[in-house]
Each structure stands twice: as structure tokens, then as C-alpha cells.
Design a protein around this motif. Structure first.
Motif, PDB file in Angstrom:
ATOM      1  N   CYS A  93      -0.935   6.738   8.534  1.00  0.00           N
ATOM      2  CA  CYS A  93      -2.085   6.070   7.927  1.00  0.00           C
ATOM      3  C   CYS A  93      -1.632   5.324   6.682  1.00  0.00           C
ATOM      4  O   CYS A  93      -0.815   5.821   5.904  1.00  0.00           O
ATOM      5  CB  CYS A  93      -3.172   7.075   7.579  1.00  0.00           C
TER       6      CYS A  93
ATOM      7  N   ASP B  13      -2.991   3.111   3.305  1.00  0.00           N
ATOM      8  CA  ASP B  13      -4.055   2.703   2.396  1.00  0.00           C
ATOM      9  C   ASP B  13      -3.526   1.500   1.628  1.00  0.00           C
ATOM     10  O   ASP B  13      -2.581   1.623   0.842  1.00  0.00           O
ATOM     11  CB  ASP B  13      -4.413   3.828   1.426  1.00  0.00           C
TER      12      ASP B  13
ATOM     13  N   GLY C 282       0.822  -1.196   0.000  1.00  0.00           N
ATOM     14  CA  GLY C 282       0.000   0.000   0.000  1.00  0.00           C
ATOM     15  C   GLY C 282       0.855   1.245   0.000  1.00  0.00           C
ATOM     16  O   GLY C 282       2.042   1.197  -0.333  1.00  0.00           O
TER      17      GLY C 282
ATOM     18  N   CYS D 262      -4.838   3.455  10.619  1.00  0.00           N
ATOM     19  CA  CYS D 262      -3.917   4.472  11.116  1.00  0.00           C
ATOM     20  C   CYS D 262      -3.302   3.969  12.416  1.00  0.00           C
ATOM     21  O   CYS D 262      -3.990   3.351  13.236  1.00  0.00           O
ATOM     22  CB  CYS D 262      -4.645   5.790  11.351  1.00  0.00           C
TER      23      CYS D 262
ATOM     24  N   SER E 231      -7.854   0.431   4.943  1.00  0.00           N
ATOM     25  CA  SER E 231      -6.897   1.379   5.513  1.00  0.00           C
ATOM     26  C   SER E 231      -6.878   1.279   7.018  1.00  0.00           C
ATOM     27  O   SER E 231      -7.789   0.718   7.616  1.00  0.00           O
ATOM     28  CB  SER E 231      -7.191   2.819   5.150  1.00  0.00           C
TER      29      SER E 231
ATOM     30  N   HIS F  20       1.629   4.918   2.414  1.00  0.00           N
ATOM     31  CA  HIS F  20       1.467   5.497   3.747  1.00  0.00           C
ATOM     32  C   HIS F  20       1.717   6.995   3.697  1.00  0.00           C
ATOM     33  O   HIS F  20       2.337   7.512   2.770  1.00  0.00           O
ATOM     34  CB  HIS F  20       2.428   4.838   4.753  1.00  0.00           C
TER      35      HIS F  20
END
Length: 121
Positions: free
Chosen positions: A85, A87, A74, A95, A93, A76
Motif C-alpha cells: 500500500c 500513501d 509517498g 494498494c 492511496s 509504502h
């Protein structure tokens, strides 16, 4: 309603910081401190999983070989309050917050879990 969720998603990281279960001895890291601690390193946790946060924003999590060795990928971002966080490509997602606890870096999740980093390399 969707706009409200999106606005909270973009600007709500300060609110996220309030929900993490910190201990009195934890030292909260700001954005610069988090970036210095995690960018470009492999963070190995006690379960053998490894996180990698690249300075360019990419992220990967690899389970230990004992747990299948599968990787998740992903992107960040680090908010000004130090909340990180991620994704994932799977459209999920999350955090997290990093704190320094004694001589150990510890990842805190929004639901109150603590994951100390065993080794940074």
C-alpha cells in the motif's frame, strides 16, 4: 464510521488480497518475497514509468519523459500477505499486489489491471 474505515485500512489488507485478479500461473509473493523483489531497485514498466520502493519506506513513481517525466512521492508498506500500500503526498492511496508470472514480476491493481515489469535495475 470513520473508526471502522480506519480499522479496515489498518487490518484489511488480507481482504484486499482476495480482490486481485490473478491467473492460475501467477505465483503469489509473501511480504518477504515482495521486499526482496522490490526494495532498492528501479522497476521500469513497459510504458517507461519507473517505481522505486526504498527499504526505509519511501516511494516514488516517475512518468516516462514522453509522458512528462513528472514524479509522485509517498510512503509504502508491505502487509504480511504481500500487498503493498502506498500513501502519496497528495493524500491519495492505493494498494497493489506483486506476483511472479513466468520469469516476469507483475504488478496487479485492485481494479484488475496487470502491469508487467520490463526491467529491474
Amino acid at each position: 464510521m470513520i473508526r471502522l474505515v480506519y480499522i479496515f485500512y489498518l487490518f484489511g489488507s488480507a481482504a484486499f488480497a482476495q480482490s486481485y485478479s490473478t491467473r492460475p500461473s501467477d505465483v503469489h509473493l509473501d511480504a518477504a518475497g515482495v521486499a526482496t523483489a522490490i526494495h532498492g531497485y528501479d522497476l521500469e514498466f513497459f510504458d517507461g514509468g519507473i517505481s522505486r520502493y526504498s527499504p526505509g519506506g519511501s516511494y516514488s513513481w516517475t512518468y516516462s519523459a514522453a509522458n512528462g517525466g513528472e514524479s509522485w512521492f509517498g510512503v509504502h508498506r508491505i502487509a504480511s500477505d504481500g500487498v503493498v500500500c502506498i500513501d502519496f503526498r497528495t493524500l491519495r492511496s492505493r494498494c497493489d499486489m506483486f506476483v511472479q508470472s513466468g520469469d516476469r514480476l507483475v504488478l496487479l491493481t485492485e481494479d484488475g489491471q496487470r502491469f508487467p515489469v520490463r526491467e529491474i535495475r
